[in-house]
Design a protein around this motif. Structure first.
Motif, mmCIF file in Angstrom:
data_model
loop_
_atom_site.group_PDB
_atom_site.id
_atom_site.type_symbol
_atom_site.label_atom_id
_atom_site.label_comp_id
_atom_site.label_asym_id
_atom_site.label_seq_id
_atom_site.Cartn_x
_atom_site.Cartn_y
_atom_site.Cartn_z
ATOM 1 N N ALA A 8 2.494 2.724 3.030
ATOM 2 C CA ALA A 8 2.165 1.386 2.506
ATOM 3 C C ALA A 8 1.283 1.484 1.263
ATOM 4 N N LEU A 30 3.976 5.523 9.177
ATOM 5 C CA LEU A 30 2.665 5.477 9.849
ATOM 6 C C LEU A 30 1.577 5.307 8.800
ATOM 7 N N ASP A 31 0.874 4.188 8.854
ATOM 8 C CA ASP A 31 -0.153 3.914 7.838
ATOM 9 C C ASP A 31 -1.295 3.145 8.492
ATOM 10 N N LEU A 33 -3.367 1.276 6.962
ATOM 11 C CA LEU A 33 -3.663 0.069 6.173
ATOM 12 C C LEU A 33 -5.154 0.001 5.839
ATOM 13 N N GLY A 37 -3.731 0.371 1.457
ATOM 14 C CA GLY A 37 -2.418 0.161 2.068
ATOM 15 C C GLY A 37 -2.105 -1.325 2.102
ATOM 16 N N GLY A 56 -1.551 2.817 12.159
ATOM 17 C CA GLY A 56 -2.324 3.796 12.915
ATOM 18 C C GLY A 56 -2.868 4.875 12.003
ATOM 19 N N ILE A 58 -3.625 8.810 10.995
ATOM 20 C CA ILE A 58 -3.047 10.156 11.138
ATOM 21 C C ILE A 58 -3.975 11.091 11.914
ATOM 22 N N ALA A 80 -0.291 10.174 3.308
ATOM 23 C CA ALA A 80 -1.538 9.456 3.628
ATOM 24 C C ALA A 80 -2.756 10.249 3.189
ATOM 25 N N THR A 98 -10.040 11.906 6.649
ATOM 26 C CA THR A 98 -8.591 11.655 6.542
ATOM 27 C C THR A 98 -7.849 12.856 5.949
ATOM 28 N N VAL A 130 2.223 16.210 0.455
ATOM 29 C CA VAL A 130 2.138 15.696 -0.920
ATOM 30 C C VAL A 130 0.715 15.915 -1.435
ATOM 31 N N SER A 131 0.573 16.780 -2.424
ATOM 32 C CA SER A 131 -0.778 17.053 -2.920
ATOM 33 C C SER A 131 -0.858 16.874 -4.440
ATOM 34 N N THR A 132 -1.962 17.359 -4.979
ATOM 35 C CA THR A 132 -2.352 16.967 -6.330
ATOM 36 C C THR A 132 -2.650 18.166 -7.222
ATOM 37 N N TYR A 158 -12.925 14.574 -3.594
ATOM 38 C CA TYR A 158 -11.498 14.299 -3.339
ATOM 39 C C TYR A 158 -10.678 15.580 -3.508
ATOM 40 N N SER A 186 0.879 15.757 -10.857
ATOM 41 C CA SER A 186 -0.072 15.202 -11.828
ATOM 42 C C SER A 186 -0.207 13.687 -11.633
ATOM 43 N N ASN A 188 0.161 9.924 -11.408
ATOM 44 C CA ASN A 188 1.279 8.976 -11.326
ATOM 45 C C ASN A 188 0.868 7.613 -11.877
HETATM 46 P P1 NAD Z 1 -3.030 5.360 -2.108
HETATM 47 O O1 NAD Z 1 -4.512 5.410 -1.977
HETATM 48 O O2 NAD Z 1 -2.414 4.332 -2.978
HETATM 49 O O3 NAD Z 1 -2.365 5.199 -0.666
HETATM 50 C C1 NAD Z 1 -2.802 5.932 0.442
HETATM 51 C C2 NAD Z 1 -2.153 5.338 1.683
HETATM 52 O O4 NAD Z 1 -2.574 6.117 2.812
HETATM 53 C C3 NAD Z 1 -2.559 3.889 1.967
HETATM 54 O O5 NAD Z 1 -1.442 3.137 2.355
HETATM 55 C C4 NAD Z 1 -3.552 4.018 3.120
HETATM 56 O O6 NAD Z 1 -3.581 2.870 3.970
HETATM 57 C C5 NAD Z 1 -3.009 5.235 3.847
HETATM 58 N N1 NAD Z 1 -4.030 5.921 4.647
HETATM 59 C C6 NAD Z 1 -5.279 6.286 4.244
HETATM 60 N N2 NAD Z 1 -5.931 6.872 5.253
HETATM 61 C C7 NAD Z 1 -5.074 6.919 6.319
HETATM 62 C C8 NAD Z 1 -5.156 7.427 7.630
HETATM 63 N N3 NAD Z 1 -6.290 8.012 8.071
HETATM 64 N N4 NAD Z 1 -4.087 7.316 8.440
HETATM 65 C C9 NAD Z 1 -2.946 6.710 8.005
HETATM 66 N N5 NAD Z 1 -2.819 6.198 6.779
HETATM 67 C C10 NAD Z 1 -3.865 6.306 5.927
HETATM 68 O O7 NAD Z 1 -2.600 6.828 -2.563
HETATM 69 P P2 NAD Z 1 -1.424 7.293 -3.528
HETATM 70 O O8 NAD Z 1 -1.888 7.238 -4.931
HETATM 71 O O9 NAD Z 1 -0.174 6.593 -3.129
HETATM 72 O O10 NAD Z 1 -1.337 8.841 -3.129
HETATM 73 C C11 NAD Z 1 -0.480 9.269 -2.068
HETATM 74 C C12 NAD Z 1 -0.585 10.769 -1.938
HETATM 75 O O11 NAD Z 1 -0.225 11.392 -3.158
HETATM 76 C C13 NAD Z 1 -2.006 11.260 -1.634
HETATM 77 O O12 NAD Z 1 -1.929 12.320 -0.712
HETATM 78 C C14 NAD Z 1 -2.530 11.748 -2.977
HETATM 79 O O13 NAD Z 1 -3.489 12.763 -2.807
HETATM 80 C C15 NAD Z 1 -1.255 12.266 -3.602
HETATM 81 N N6 NAD Z 1 -1.199 12.240 -5.073
HETATM 82 C C16 NAD Z 1 -1.476 11.099 -5.759
HETATM 83 C C17 NAD Z 1 -1.353 11.079 -7.158
HETATM 84 C C18 NAD Z 1 -1.631 9.834 -7.956
HETATM 85 O O14 NAD Z 1 -1.639 9.896 -9.189
HETATM 86 N N7 NAD Z 1 -1.829 8.673 -7.357
HETATM 87 C C19 NAD Z 1 -0.953 12.232 -7.829
HETATM 88 C C20 NAD Z 1 -0.692 13.401 -7.085
HETATM 89 C C21 NAD Z 1 -0.799 13.380 -5.708
#
Ligand code: NAD
Ligand code: DAU
Length: 355
Positions: A8, A30-31, A33, A37, A56, A58, A80, A98, A130-132, A158, A186, A188
Motif C-alpha cells: 500500500a 500484507l501492509d 498501513l 501506507g 498487519g 511483518i 515493506a 521494521t 527490495v533494497s536500496t 535508514y 536508486s 524512485n
Molecule cells: P513507502 O514508505 O512509500 O511504503 C512503505 C510501505 O510499507 C507502506 O505501505 C507501509 O504501510 C508499509 N509498512 C511499513 N512498516 C510495515 C510493517 N512493519 N509491516 C507491514 N507493512 C509495513 O516506501 P517505498 O518508497 O514504497 O519503498 C518500498 C521499498 O523500496 C522499501 O523497502 C525501500 O527501502 C525500497 N526502496 C525505495 C526507494 C525509493 O526511492 N523510494 C528506492 C530504492 C529502494
C-alpha cells in the motif's frame, strides 16, 4: 499467488497495480498501513478478487506464518519498510524494528514455509528483497557508480537498517539455502509517492506558494528512476534472477537536487502559469545531518543477464509525474493529514537557513 509486503506504499502499490494489469496471478498484500501506507493507492482494485489485502505487521511472526500456511504463495516480494531518511534521523527505533526485526521475521517464516513445499514448489520458490543503493554509502564526483561488489558503508540510520536486512537475506541464502534475490535500487519517483520525499514535496509546496526547502547547497546528486521501470526490473528479477544474487537497478540519470527542483518549477510554470517563476520560492535550509553527497548505480549486470533497462527518460518521467500530481490533488490533500503537518513542523520548523 504471490505475497507482497508493503503493497500500500509508493513502490509496492505501483508494483501491485502493474502486476495485476499484466497477470491474473493473485496478490496477497500484507501492509501495516503506517502513515506511508494508503489504501487509496489501490482503489482501482476494489472488488477485484485477485487482490487480497491484509492489514498487519511483518514483524508479527504468528500472522505471517498463518498467512503462508493458508495461501501458500510461490514467492514473497518484500517491499515493506520505513523508508524516509529524515525520519530515521529523528526516530531511528522504528527503522530497526521494521527493517531489521521485520525482515528477520519474514525470513524465518519463509524458511519454515519452504520446508512444507514439495520438491517442485521448493525449486520454484523465491524471496525477493527490495533494497536500496544507500547501503553503499556516498560517492565523490569522479568515483565509478555503485556495483554489486561495492563494499557496504551505510551512513544514515535508514541505510544502516536496510544494510542489516540485506545481510540477513544473504545469510539466510548461504546458511539455509533460502532462494533469495536482492535488488538495490536508486531514487524512485512517480505516482503515489508520499509528499515527504523530494519530488512530490516540491510539487506540493510549489503549487501552494510555499518555500521549496533545498538542503545545504543543493548540489547532492541522486540517480533517478521512474517507479514503473523499477517495477519492471523486479518482475524480471523474480522471473529470471539467479537465487542468491544481487542486482543493482538504476536510471543512469544523475541530477543535482537544485537542478531537479529547478526543472520542476519550469514544468509547473509551463503547465500552470503563475505570476512569476516558481524558482523564486527556492529556499536553502540547513543540511541533513550526514547527508550523502552522491549516489549512482552501475546497472550493467541486470541489463547483461536479464535484459532490463529503463524505458523512461528523466525529462519525460518528471513531466508525467507532475501531470499525475496535478490530476490527483485530492489524493495529495487526503495524505496531508494532521500527522503529516506534525512531521513538516518537526523536520522544517526549526531548521534555519543554509548559512
Ligand atoms: P513507502 O514508505 O512509500 O511504503 C512503505 C510501505 O510499507 C507502506 O505501505 C507501509 O504501510 C508499509 N509498512 C511499513 N512498516 C510495515 C510493517 N512493519 N509491516 C507491514 N507493512 C509495513 O516506501 P517505498 O518508497 O514504497 O519503498 C518500498 C521499498 O523500496 C522499501 O523497502 C525501500 O527501502 C525500497 N526502496 C525505495 C526507494 C525509493 O526511492 N523510494 C528506492 C530504492 C529502494
Ligand atoms: O537512493 C534510494 C533512496 O532514495 C531510498 O532508499 C529511500 O527510501 C528514498 O527515500 C530516497 O532517499 P533520499 O534521501 O535520496 O530521498 P529524499 O527524497 O528524501 O531526498 C532526495 C534528495 O533531496 C536528498 O539529497 C535530500 C534532498 N532533499 C530532500 C527533502 C525531503 C532536500 O534538499 N529537501 C527536502 O525537503
Amino acid at each position: 499467488m504471490i505475497l507482497v509486503t508493503g503493497g500500500a506504499g509508493f513502490i509496492g502499490a505501483n508494483f501491485v497495480l502493474d502486476w495485476l494489469a499484466q497477470s491474473d496471478e493473485p496478490v496477497l498484500n500484507l501492509d501495516k498501513l503506517t502513515y506511508a501506507g494508503n489504501l487509496e493507492n489501490l482503489a482501482s482494485l476494489q472488488g477485484d478478487p485477485r487482490h487480497v489485502f491484509v492489514r498487519g505487521d511483518i514483524a508479527d511472526g504468528e500472522l505471517v506464518t498463518a498467512l503462508l500456511r493458508q495461501h501458500r504463495p510461490r514467492a514473497i516480494l518484500h517491499f515493506a519498510a520505513e523508508s524516509h531518511v529524515d525520519r530515521s534521523i529523528h526516530a531511528p527505533g522504528q527503522f530497526v524494528q521494521t527493517n531489521v526485526q521485520g525482515t528477520y521475521t519474514l525470513l524465518e517464516a519463509a524458511r519454515a514455509h519452504l520446508a512444507t513445499l514439495d520438491a517442485g514448489e521448493r525449486e520454484a520458490f523465491r524471496f525477493l528483497h527490495v533494497s536500496t543503493d544507500e547501503v553503499y554509502g556516498t560517492l565523490a564526483p569522479q568515483d565509478p557508480p555503485f556495483s554489486e561488489t561495492t563494499p557496504y558503508a551505510p551512513n544514515s540510520p535508514y541505510a544502516a537498517s536496510k544494510a542489516a536486512s540485506d545481510h540477513l537475506v544473504r545469510a539466510w541464502h548461504h546458511t539455509y539455502g533460502l532462494p533469495t534475490l536482492t535488488t538495490n535500487c536508486s531514487n524512485n519517483y512517480g505516482p503515489f509517492q508520499f509528499p515527504e520525499k523530494l519530488i512530490p514535496l516540491m510539487i506540493a509546496n510549489a503549487l501552494a506558494g510555499k518555500p521549496l526547502p533545498v538542503y545545504g547547497d543543493g548540489q547532492q546528486v541522486r540517480d533517478w528512476l521512474y517507479v514503473g521501470d523499477h517495477c519492471a526490473a523486479i518482475r524480471r528479477v523474480l522471473e529470471a534472477g539467479r537465487p542468491g544474487e544481487v542486482y543493482n537497478v538504476g536510471g543512469s540519470s544523475e541530477m543535482a537536487n537544485l537542478d531537479v527542483v529547478g526543472s520542476l518549477c519550469d514544468i509547473l510554470d509551463r503547465l500552470v502559469p503563475a505570476a512569476g517563476s516558481r524558482r523564486k520560492q527556492i529556499s536553502f535550509v540547513a543540511d541533513r545531518p550526514g547527508h550523502d553527497r552522491r549516489y549512482a548505480i552501475d546497472a550493467r549486470k541486470i541489463e547483461r543477464e536479464l535484459g532490463w533497462r529503463p524505458a523512461h527518460s528523466f525529462a519525460a518521467g518528471l513531466e508525467d509525474t507532475v501531470r499525475w500530481y496535478l490530476a490527483h490533488q485530492d489524493w495529495v490533500s487526503h495524505v496531508q493529514s494532521g500527522a503529516y503537518l506534525e512531521w513538516v513542523e518537526r523536520n522544517y520548523g526549526k531548521r534555519g537557513d543554509a548559512s
